[in-house]
Design a protein around this motif. Structure first.
Motif, PDB file in Angstrom:
ATOM      1  N   ALA A   1      -4.102 -41.213   0.484  1.00 50.47           N
ATOM      2  CA  ALA A   1      -3.351 -42.074   1.258  1.00 50.47           C
ATOM      3  C   ALA A   1      -2.852 -43.381   0.932  1.00 50.47           C
ATOM      4  CB  ALA A   1      -4.309 -42.525   2.704  1.00 50.47           C
ATOM      5  N   GLY A   2      -2.761 -43.583  -0.336  1.00 51.97           N
ATOM      6  CA  GLY A   2      -2.195 -44.846  -1.071  1.00 51.97           C
ATOM      7  C   GLY A   2      -3.363 -46.179  -0.873  1.00 51.97           C
ATOM      8  N   LEU A   3      -4.463 -45.729  -0.793  1.00 48.74           N
ATOM      9  CA  LEU A   3      -5.547 -46.960  -0.729  1.00 48.74           C
ATOM     10  C   LEU A   3      -6.585 -46.797  -1.843  1.00 48.74           C
ATOM     11  CD1 LEU A   3      -6.421 -46.626   3.008  1.00 48.74           C
ATOM     12  CD2 LEU A   3      -5.516 -48.703   1.938  1.00 48.74           C
ATOM     13  N   ARG A   4      -7.354 -47.674  -2.142  1.00 46.40           N
ATOM     14  CA  ARG A   4      -8.382 -47.290  -3.313  1.00 46.40           C
ATOM     15  C   ARG A   4      -9.775 -48.252  -2.725  1.00 46.40           C
ATOM     16  NH1 ARG A   4      -6.153 -52.700  -6.902  1.00 46.40           N
ATOM     17  NH2 ARG A   4      -6.956 -54.239  -5.661  1.00 46.40           N
ATOM     18  N   VAL A   5     -10.856 -47.788  -3.234  1.00 47.36           N
ATOM     19  CA  VAL A   5     -11.973 -48.032  -2.881  1.00 47.36           C
ATOM     20  C   VAL A   5     -12.355 -49.251  -3.846  1.00 47.36           C
ATOM     21  CG1 VAL A   5     -14.542 -47.401  -2.891  1.00 47.36           C
ATOM     22  CG2 VAL A   5     -12.977 -45.747  -2.114  1.00 47.36           C
ATOM     23  N   ASP A   6     -12.554 -50.426  -2.997  1.00 45.35           N
ATOM     24  CA  ASP A   6     -13.197 -51.654  -3.635  1.00 45.35           C
ATOM     25  C   ASP A   6     -14.534 -51.697  -3.826  1.00 45.35           C
ATOM     26  OD1 ASP A   6     -10.464 -52.534  -4.172  1.00 45.35           O
ATOM     27  OD2 ASP A   6     -10.234 -53.622  -2.245  1.00 45.35           O
TER      28      ASP A   6
ATOM     29  N   LEU B   1      -3.677 -42.587  15.179  1.00 41.69           N
ATOM     30  CA  LEU B   1      -2.244 -42.348  14.744  1.00 41.69           C
ATOM     31  C   LEU B   1      -1.306 -43.072  15.586  1.00 41.69           C
ATOM     32  CD1 LEU B   1      -2.992 -38.580  13.754  1.00 41.69           C
ATOM     33  CD2 LEU B   1      -2.389 -40.625  12.177  1.00 41.69           C
ATOM     34  N   ASP B   2      -1.616 -43.518  16.752  1.00 42.04           N
ATOM     35  CA  ASP B   2      -0.534 -43.829  17.556  1.00 42.04           C
ATOM     36  C   ASP B   2      -0.374 -45.529  17.604  1.00 42.04           C
ATOM     37  OD1 ASP B   2       1.411 -43.262  19.533  1.00 42.04           O
ATOM     38  OD2 ASP B   2       0.172 -43.636  21.244  1.00 42.04           O
ATOM     39  N   ILE B   3      -1.207 -46.091  16.747  1.00 40.47           N
ATOM     40  CA  ILE B   3      -1.088 -47.658  16.827  1.00 40.47           C
ATOM     41  C   ILE B   3       0.159 -48.030  16.430  1.00 40.47           C
ATOM     42  CG2 ILE B   3      -1.845 -49.777  16.080  1.00 40.47           C
ATOM     43  CD1 ILE B   3      -4.636 -48.199  15.670  1.00 40.47           C
ATOM     44  N   PRO B   4       0.956 -48.859  17.198  1.00 43.26           N
ATOM     45  CA  PRO B   4       2.441 -49.120  16.731  1.00 43.26           C
ATOM     46  C   PRO B   4       2.321 -50.169  15.498  1.00 43.26           C
ATOM     47  CG  PRO B   4       1.581 -50.412  18.643  1.00 43.26           C
ATOM     48  CD  PRO B   4       0.428 -49.531  18.705  1.00 43.26           C
ATOM     49  N   GLU B   5       3.691 -50.134  15.018  1.00 41.08           N
ATOM     50  CA  GLU B   5       3.889 -51.216  13.838  1.00 41.08           C
ATOM     51  C   GLU B   5       3.664 -52.781  14.183  1.00 41.08           C
ATOM     52  OE1 GLU B   5       4.080 -50.213  10.848  1.00 41.08           O
ATOM     53  OE2 GLU B   5       3.875 -47.975  11.235  1.00 41.08           O
ATOM     54  N   LEU B   6       2.458 -53.045  14.331  1.00 38.01           N
ATOM     55  CA  LEU B   6       2.133 -54.646  14.710  1.00 38.01           C
ATOM     56  C   LEU B   6       2.471 -55.178  13.384  1.00 38.01           C
ATOM     57  CD1 LEU B   6      -0.918 -53.958  17.064  1.00 38.01           C
ATOM     58  CD2 LEU B   6       1.635 -54.292  18.007  1.00 38.01           C
ATOM     59  N   PRO B   7       2.761 -56.576  13.378  1.00 37.80           N
ATOM     60  CA  PRO B   7       2.502 -57.306  12.470  1.00 37.80           C
ATOM     61  C   PRO B   7       1.394 -57.220  11.495  1.00 37.80           C
ATOM     62  CG  PRO B   7       3.122 -58.851  14.296  1.00 37.80           C
ATOM     63  CD  PRO B   7       2.446 -57.384  14.519  1.00 37.80           C
ATOM     64  N   GLY B   8       1.516 -57.235  10.214  1.00 36.21           N
ATOM     65  CA  GLY B   8       0.237 -56.937   9.215  1.00 36.21           C
ATOM     66  C   GLY B   8      -0.782 -57.695   9.482  1.00 36.21           C
TER      67      GLY B   8
ATOM     68  N   LEU C   1     -11.712 -51.330   1.335  1.00 39.87           N
ATOM     69  CA  LEU C   1     -10.745 -50.478   0.842  1.00 39.87           C
ATOM     70  C   LEU C   1      -9.427 -51.576   0.798  1.00 39.87           C
ATOM     71  CD1 LEU C   1     -10.700 -47.394   3.136  1.00 39.87           C
ATOM     72  CD2 LEU C   1     -11.911 -47.674   1.048  1.00 39.87           C
ATOM     73  N   SER C   2      -8.402 -51.153  -0.120  1.00 42.75           N
ATOM     74  CA  SER C   2      -7.431 -52.065  -0.201  1.00 42.75           C
ATOM     75  C   SER C   2      -6.296 -51.065  -0.556  1.00 42.75           C
ATOM     76  CB  SER C   2      -7.610 -53.316  -1.150  1.00 42.75           C
ATOM     77  OG  SER C   2      -7.754 -52.766  -2.317  1.00 42.75           O
ATOM     78  N   ALA C   3      -5.147 -51.680  -0.567  1.00 43.22           N
ATOM     79  CA  ALA C   3      -3.820 -50.833  -0.940  1.00 43.22           C
ATOM     80  C   ALA C   3      -3.973 -50.852  -2.362  1.00 43.22           C
ATOM     81  CB  ALA C   3      -2.436 -51.370  -0.457  1.00 43.22           C
ATOM     82  N   ALA C   4      -3.599 -49.240  -2.769  1.00 46.45           N
ATOM     83  CA  ALA C   4      -3.404 -49.315  -4.275  1.00 46.45           C
ATOM     84  C   ALA C   4      -2.486 -50.058  -4.924  1.00 46.45           C
ATOM     85  CB  ALA C   4      -2.992 -47.878  -4.364  1.00 46.45           C
ATOM     86  N   ALA C   5      -2.404 -50.314  -6.239  1.00 41.74           N
ATOM     87  CA  ALA C   5      -1.767 -51.195  -6.896  1.00 41.74           C
ATOM     88  C   ALA C   5      -0.257 -51.023  -6.545  1.00 41.74           C
ATOM     89  CB  ALA C   5      -2.020 -51.147  -8.252  1.00 41.74           C
TER      90      ALA C   5
ATOM     91  N   GLU D   1      -7.430 -37.164   8.781  1.00 45.78           N
ATOM     92  CA  GLU D   1      -8.028 -38.213   8.120  1.00 45.78           C
ATOM     93  C   GLU D   1      -7.110 -38.944   7.232  1.00 45.78           C
ATOM     94  OE1 GLU D   1     -11.431 -35.627   9.247  1.00 45.78           O
ATOM     95  OE2 GLU D   1      -9.443 -35.420   8.502  1.00 45.78           O
ATOM     96  N   ARG D   2      -6.313 -38.293   6.458  1.00 49.14           N
ATOM     97  CA  ARG D   2      -5.472 -38.621   5.382  1.00 49.14           C
ATOM     98  C   ARG D   2      -4.359 -39.424   6.179  1.00 49.14           C
ATOM     99  NH1 ARG D   2      -4.970 -34.983   0.011  1.00 49.14           N
ATOM    100  NH2 ARG D   2      -7.193 -35.080  -0.515  1.00 49.14           N
ATOM    101  N   ASP D   3      -3.778 -38.880   7.283  1.00 55.79           N
ATOM    102  CA  ASP D   3      -2.677 -39.428   7.816  1.00 55.79           C
ATOM    103  C   ASP D   3      -2.974 -40.841   8.573  1.00 55.79           C
ATOM    104  OD1 ASP D   3      -0.946 -37.406   7.478  1.00 55.79           O
ATOM    105  OD2 ASP D   3      -1.100 -36.248   9.285  1.00 55.79           O
ATOM    106  N   VAL D   4      -4.252 -40.775   9.292  1.00 49.40           N
ATOM    107  CA  VAL D   4      -4.821 -42.116   9.806  1.00 49.40           C
ATOM    108  C   VAL D   4      -4.898 -43.101   8.911  1.00 49.40           C
ATOM    109  CG1 VAL D   4      -6.865 -43.136  10.923  1.00 49.40           C
ATOM    110  CG2 VAL D   4      -5.992 -40.863  11.820  1.00 49.40           C
ATOM    111  N   LEU D   5      -5.531 -42.662   7.722  1.00 55.98           N
ATOM    112  CA  LEU D   5      -5.756 -43.729   6.650  1.00 55.98           C
ATOM    113  C   LEU D   5      -4.427 -44.378   6.039  1.00 55.98           C
ATOM    114  CD1 LEU D   5      -8.574 -42.044   4.382  1.00 55.98           C
ATOM    115  CD2 LEU D   5      -8.760 -44.219   5.940  1.00 55.98           C
ATOM    116  N   ALA D   6      -3.292 -43.269   5.766  1.00 56.66           N
ATOM    117  CA  ALA D   6      -2.068 -43.911   5.411  1.00 56.66           C
ATOM    118  C   ALA D   6      -1.160 -44.848   6.390  1.00 56.66           C
ATOM    119  CB  ALA D   6      -1.275 -42.740   4.939  1.00 56.66           C
ATOM    120  N   HIS D   7      -1.532 -44.381   7.651  1.00 56.19           N
ATOM    121  CA  HIS D   7      -1.031 -45.128   8.660  1.00 56.19           C
ATOM    122  C   HIS D   7      -1.603 -46.582   8.891  1.00 56.19           C
ATOM    123  CE1 HIS D   7       0.982 -46.355  12.302  1.00 56.19           C
ATOM    124  NE2 HIS D   7      -0.102 -46.280  13.093  1.00 56.19           N
ATOM    125  N   LEU D   8      -2.801 -46.700   8.717  1.00 56.56           N
ATOM    126  CA  LEU D   8      -3.652 -48.039   8.625  1.00 56.56           C
ATOM    127  C   LEU D   8      -3.266 -48.964   7.565  1.00 56.56           C
ATOM    128  CD1 LEU D   8      -7.063 -46.958  10.132  1.00 56.56           C
ATOM    129  CD2 LEU D   8      -4.913 -47.857  11.567  1.00 56.56           C
TER     130      LEU D   8
END
Length: 202
Positions: free
Chosen positions: A169-174, A98-105, A194-198, A124-131
């Motif tokens: 968290a705004g992701l989807r299961v691929d 949860l504490d990983i800084p906003e590093l480049p993509g 997983l990948s970001a939702a559409a 869990e949801r907060d971690v997934l959304a942050h990642l």
């Protein structure tokens, strides 16, 4: 910001067998690169990869050796020390997920080795959304964990609950597999792509 303790942190010394087991396997010359081979196959050459909960560093080091730009994070001080001793060229940050800084993509984010079932309670949801927010366009997440927990403080994380958290968290299961060698899904262990939702990719 005060972060909740992770289940791994609360288990304390009870989890030291993990580090001892992999240290023995490294010394014996055993194959410990299975997860890294799959991650390497998923990523473009020279990809930017984030290894969350990198442990003793085996996956991050294997991917760095394959030419990727790897950022490893491990909040457990004893595991960071073991990583430095085993892979001295691998830099390991001390951040919790949860504490990983906003590093480049990142092209690929790794949650390998039961990281998800040792997160802090209800994070869990907060971690997934942050990642998700750390992914580059088209970036993906590779995660794996025992569905029924392991021992020493880990949680049980049923597949349907995980999928609900992923979607919230705004992701989807691929894809879902039963191993890092891409065996069919089973009821014991799950490997997820997983990948970001559409809406997040637009």
């Amino acid at each position: 910001m005060t972060l909740p303790p992770t289940r791994w942190e609360l288990a304390g010394e009870r989890n030291r067998a993990y580090a001892e087991s992999f240290a023995t396997r490294v010394a014996d010359g055993s194959d410990i690169d299975g997860e890294a081979r799959l991650a390497d196959a998923m990523a473009p050459r020279g990809a930017r990869i984030l290894d969350v909960g990198s442990g003793m560093g085996r996956v991050a080091a294997a991917l760095a050796a394959r030419g990727h730009d790897v950022v490893a994070t491990e909040p457990d001080a004893a595991l960071r020390e073991q990583s430095r001793a085993t892979y001295p060229d691998l830099e390991v940050l001390s951040h919790q997920a949860l504490d990983i800084p906003e590093l480049p993509g990142f092209d690929l984010v790794l949650l390998i080795g039961n990281v998800l079932i040792y997160l802090g309670q209800d994070t869990e949801r907060d971690v997934l959304a942050h990642l998700r927010s750390l992914l580059a366009p088209g970036g993906r997440v590779l995660a794996g964990f025992h569905l029924h927990g392991t021992r020493n403080g880990s949680r049980v994380y049923p597949a349907d609950e995980f999928v609900a958290d992923v979607e919230a968290a705004g992701l989807r299961v691929d894809s879902r597999f039963g191993s890092y060698e891409l065996h069919p899904p089973n009821d014991e262990y799950a490997v997820w792509v997983l990948s970001a939702a559409a809406a997040e990719q637009a």
